[in-house]
Enzyme design. Structure first.
Site, PDB file in Angstrom:
ATOM      1  N   LYS A  22      41.787 -62.026  43.178  1.00  0.00           N
ATOM      2  CA  LYS A  22      40.283 -61.618  43.007  1.00  0.00           C
ATOM      3  C   LYS A  22      39.910 -60.011  42.285  1.00  0.00           C
ATOM      4  O   LYS A  22      39.081 -60.160  41.395  1.00  0.00           O
ATOM      5  CB  LYS A  22      39.636 -61.382  44.431  1.00  0.00           C
ATOM      6  N   ASN A  23      41.105 -59.252  42.740  1.00  0.00           N
ATOM      7  CA  ASN A  23      40.761 -58.012  42.224  1.00  0.00           C
ATOM      8  C   ASN A  23      41.299 -58.105  40.614  1.00  0.00           C
ATOM      9  O   ASN A  23      40.945 -56.970  40.018  1.00  0.00           O
ATOM     10  CB  ASN A  23      41.261 -56.996  42.776  1.00  0.00           C
ATOM     11  N   CYS A 117      29.620 -48.402  51.678  1.00  0.00           N
ATOM     12  CA  CYS A 117      29.864 -49.842  52.157  1.00  0.00           C
ATOM     13  C   CYS A 117      30.523 -49.334  53.639  1.00  0.00           C
ATOM     14  O   CYS A 117      30.762 -48.214  53.715  1.00  0.00           O
ATOM     15  CB  CYS A 117      30.586 -50.739  51.485  1.00  0.00           C
ATOM     16  N   ARG A 122      32.324 -44.272  48.595  1.00  0.00           N
ATOM     17  CA  ARG A 122      32.710 -45.174  47.568  1.00  0.00           C
ATOM     18  C   ARG A 122      31.885 -44.938  46.455  1.00  0.00           C
ATOM     19  O   ARG A 122      31.117 -45.512  45.762  1.00  0.00           O
ATOM     20  CB  ARG A 122      32.674 -46.651  47.775  1.00  0.00           C
ATOM     21  N   ASP A 308      44.383 -52.517  51.257  1.00  0.00           N
ATOM     22  CA  ASP A 308      43.954 -53.853  51.700  1.00  0.00           C
ATOM     23  C   ASP A 308      44.762 -54.789  52.477  1.00  0.00           C
ATOM     24  O   ASP A 308      44.405 -55.863  52.929  1.00  0.00           O
ATOM     25  CB  ASP A 308      43.587 -54.645  49.992  1.00  0.00           C
ATOM     26  N   ARG A 400      34.596 -64.111  50.784  1.00  0.00           N
ATOM     27  CA  ARG A 400      34.611 -63.224  49.486  1.00  0.00           C
ATOM     28  C   ARG A 400      36.036 -63.179  48.769  1.00  0.00           C
ATOM     29  O   ARG A 400      35.781 -62.942  47.596  1.00  0.00           O
ATOM     30  CB  ARG A 400      34.086 -61.882  49.803  1.00  0.00           C
TER      31      ARG A 400
HETATM   32  C1  UD1 Z   1      39.765 -51.380  44.332  1.00  0.00           C
HETATM   33  C2  UD1 Z   1      39.725 -52.743  44.815  1.00  0.00           C
HETATM   34  C3  UD1 Z   1      40.015 -52.800  46.553  1.00  0.00           C
HETATM   35  C4  UD1 Z   1      40.946 -51.879  46.978  1.00  0.00           C
HETATM   36  C5  UD1 Z   1      40.952 -50.468  46.300  1.00  0.00           C
HETATM   37  C6  UD1 Z   1      42.108 -49.626  46.330  1.00  0.00           C
HETATM   38  C7  UD1 Z   1      38.727 -54.259  43.434  1.00  0.00           C
HETATM   39  C8  UD1 Z   1      37.529 -55.128  43.146  1.00  0.00           C
HETATM   40  N1  UD1 Z   1      38.722 -53.642  44.564  1.00  0.00           N
HETATM   41  O1  UD1 Z   1      38.730 -51.054  44.754  1.00  0.00           O
HETATM   42  O2  UD1 Z   1      40.098 -54.064  46.940  1.00  0.00           O
HETATM   43  O3  UD1 Z   1      40.890 -51.635  48.073  1.00  0.00           O
HETATM   44  O4  UD1 Z   1      40.725 -50.690  44.647  1.00  0.00           O
HETATM   45  O5  UD1 Z   1      43.320 -50.180  45.935  1.00  0.00           O
HETATM   46  O6  UD1 Z   1      39.479 -54.386  42.812  1.00  0.00           O
HETATM   47  N2  UD1 Z   1      36.650 -42.893  44.035  1.00  0.00           N
HETATM   48  C9  UD1 Z   1      36.054 -41.998  43.896  1.00  0.00           C
HETATM   49  N3  UD1 Z   1      35.358 -41.884  42.507  1.00  0.00           N
HETATM   50  C10 UD1 Z   1      35.163 -42.968  41.990  1.00  0.00           C
HETATM   51  C11 UD1 Z   1      36.032 -43.980  42.283  1.00  0.00           C
HETATM   52  C12 UD1 Z   1      36.861 -44.137  43.358  1.00  0.00           C
HETATM   53  O7  UD1 Z   1      36.033 -40.843  44.532  1.00  0.00           O
HETATM   54  O8  UD1 Z   1      34.534 -42.918  40.937  1.00  0.00           O
HETATM   55  C13 UD1 Z   1      37.608 -42.743  45.273  1.00  0.00           C
HETATM   56  C14 UD1 Z   1      36.905 -43.947  46.329  1.00  0.00           C
HETATM   57  O9  UD1 Z   1      35.983 -43.536  47.017  1.00  0.00           O
HETATM   58  C15 UD1 Z   1      38.334 -44.224  47.202  1.00  0.00           C
HETATM   59  C16 UD1 Z   1      39.531 -44.086  46.040  1.00  0.00           C
HETATM   60  O10 UD1 Z   1      39.002 -43.471  44.878  1.00  0.00           O
HETATM   61  O11 UD1 Z   1      38.588 -43.341  48.122  1.00  0.00           O
HETATM   62  C17 UD1 Z   1      39.989 -45.422  45.699  1.00  0.00           C
HETATM   63  O12 UD1 Z   1      39.164 -46.240  44.915  1.00  0.00           O
HETATM   64  P1  UD1 Z   1      39.362 -47.189  43.848  1.00  0.00           P
HETATM   65  O13 UD1 Z   1      40.956 -47.248  43.673  1.00  0.00           O
HETATM   66  O14 UD1 Z   1      38.336 -46.786  42.876  1.00  0.00           O
HETATM   67  O15 UD1 Z   1      38.852 -48.527  44.530  1.00  0.00           O
HETATM   68  P2  UD1 Z   1      37.934 -49.773  43.901  1.00  0.00           P
HETATM   69  O16 UD1 Z   1      38.116 -49.749  42.433  1.00  0.00           O
HETATM   70  O17 UD1 Z   1      36.324 -49.601  44.378  1.00  0.00           O
END
Ligand code: UD1
Length: 422
Positions: A22-23, A117, A122, A308, A400
């Site tokens: 999915k990711n 969420c 996030r 995850d 999902r």
């Molecule tokens: C993706 C995955 C999710 C997984 C996560 C971590 C998808 C659709 N989802 O989520 O299943 O749990 O990676 O492996 O691929 N952060 C910031 N600023 C930003 C973006 C992120 O501070 O602009 C922080 C987040 O709050 C969190 C950390 O970075 O603490 C990791 O987030 P990130 O790796 O970006 O996760 P997602 O891409 O949202």
């Protein structure tokens, strides 16, 4: 609203076919917006997040044909809209991934700012900083983010230094850079297998991209797009979930399509807990030697233990001898499953980002509430070993990201039923 009813105490034996990740599927679907040439995708998982992303693409004007022989064809030629509203972003955070391709191709996009969420606040600051580093101007007002590329020449290649190796921000940076003038260097990027899969797909579409899977990705922009075909890589989180399920029930399950190199720190931790994961001809097999042992675990960016799989691992530790300390370092509020596991009889103390699981606790079936995708799955796993029947409510969270969860478990010997309605 659907719920799952599970009778505990049945060993899992057999084989489970892992779906596409999915990711990786979600960013790749978003990437289809970059190009006016056909993109053919195979191995898309049949999960509701993918359905939602396809709906969003259709709303933008992408024509989608298929599935035919397991493949979908996406044609993003007649894009009619470059705005993603709150209603869409609220339903699925990953819809934020359309921002970069829209700005890259059309020079402008508007998207509602995603809220927090159940697993944390996030933020999206790193995504926006990446776009700004390529010359885009970013304005936020009234909960809407407005991003515009410079009028003359569009995005400009540059250096993007991510403060944290965010998976989503790395996707955003890669996609934006494919359409920027000159070279872009993305430093401290995420190294997850899904990043490599997205980069591979972008390369097939014509992008010149190097270094995916390392800390530094280089993209030579102004891609000449070409028709492409790509098969989504297998879902390592789904694979890990079924390996943990097998270990939990003491059975032997072959996880077809699972790959050792995608599991990073998971195998080491499982090994210390008394579970060996080894490759078979078609995937991976988990084999447990005697009783489970408690192990400490800390989540982190790949190749560390994935956040995850944290909830599923916590369920495993409820059945291990001793105390396991679980540290969550990626999301600040990812222990929503703890009170639900406690309802089933688990002995877990939790403060801040640390949980202490004292095993081995006999679990008793009860009615529990799914709170997010992975947390819901840890409750299903708990149901597999709890005495009597466990009901997991709000199964839409599981749908999902897990394809046919009850079918896959049932074929390995679980007693699990889906009930629809009140
Ligand atoms: C993706 C995955 C999710 C997984 C996560 C971590 C998808 C659709 N989802 O989520 O299943 O749990 O990676 O492996 O691929 N952060 C910031 N600023 C930003 C973006 C992120 O501070 O602009 C922080 C987040 O709050 C969190 C950390 O970075 O603490 C990791 O987030 P990130 O790796 O970006 O996760 P997602 O891409 O949202």
């Amino acid at each position: 609203m659907d719920r799952l009813q599970i009778e505990g105490g049945h060993r899992l034996d057999g084989s489970v076919q892992v779906a596409g990740a999915k990711n990786a599927a979600l960013p790749i679907l978003a990437a289809s917006l970059l190009s006016d040439r056909d993109l053919v995708l195979g191995n898309l998982p049949a999960v509701t997040d993918v359905t939602a992303m396809l709906e969003l693409l259709r709303e933008f004007g992408v024509r989608i044909d298929g599935p035919r022989q397991g493949r979908l064809v996406l044609h993003a030629t007649g894009i009619v809209n470059t705005e993603a509203t709150w209603d869409i972003v609220r339903r699925m955070r990953a819809s934020f991934l359309v921002l970069a391709p829209l700005v890259a191709r059309f020079g402008h996009a508007r998207i509602s700012r995603p809220g927090g969420c159940s697993i944390g606040t996030r933020p999206v600051d790193l995504h926006l900083e990446a776009l700004a580093a390529l010359g885009a101007s970013v304005e936020t007002a009234g909960g809407v983010i407005d991003v515009t590329a410079p009028r003359a020449g569009g995005l400009q290649g540059g250096r993007i230094n991510l403060a944290f190796p965010s998976v989503g921000a790395t996707h955003t940076a890669m996609m934006a850079a494919t359409a920027a003038r000159g070279e872009t260097e993305i430093v401290n990027c995420a190294r997850e297998p899904e990043i490599v899969d997205v980069a591979t797909c972008l390369a097939r579409m014509g992008a010149r991209i190097e270094g995916a899977g390392t800390h530094r990705i280089r993209v030579e922009g102004l891609t000449l797009w070409q028709p492409a075909e790509h098969m989504i890589l297998p879902d390592r989180i789904e694979a890990g979930t079924y390996l943990i399920a097998a270990a939990l029930t003491g059975g032997q399950v072959e996880v077809t399509g699972g790959r050792l190199e995608h599991l990073g720190g998971v195998c080491e931790v499982l090994d210390a807990a008394g579970v060996t994961v080894f490759p078979s001809d078609r995937g991976l097999i988990a084999e447990r030697h005697g009783p489970l042992r408690s192990v400490d675990m800390t989540t982190g960016p790949f190749p560390a233990f994935p956040t995850d799989l944290q909830a599923q691992f916590m369920t495993l530790m409820t059945q291990a001898e001793g105390v396991s300390t679980i540290r969550e370092t990626v999301f600040e509020n990812r222990f929503m499953h703890v009170p639900e596991l406690q309802r089933l009889g688990a002995n877990i103390e939790h403060r801040g980002s640390v949980a202490r699981v004292r095993g081995r606790s006999p679990l008793d079936g009860a009615s529990v509430m799914a709170t997010d995708l992975r947390a819901s799955m840890c409750l299903v796993l708990a149901g597999l070993v709890a005495r009597g029947w466990t009901t997991v409510n709000r199964v839409y969270h599981i749908d999902r990201g897990y394809e046919d969860v009850e079918g896959k478990l049932r074929r390995c010997g679980a007693r699990i039923e889906r009930r629809t309605g009140a």
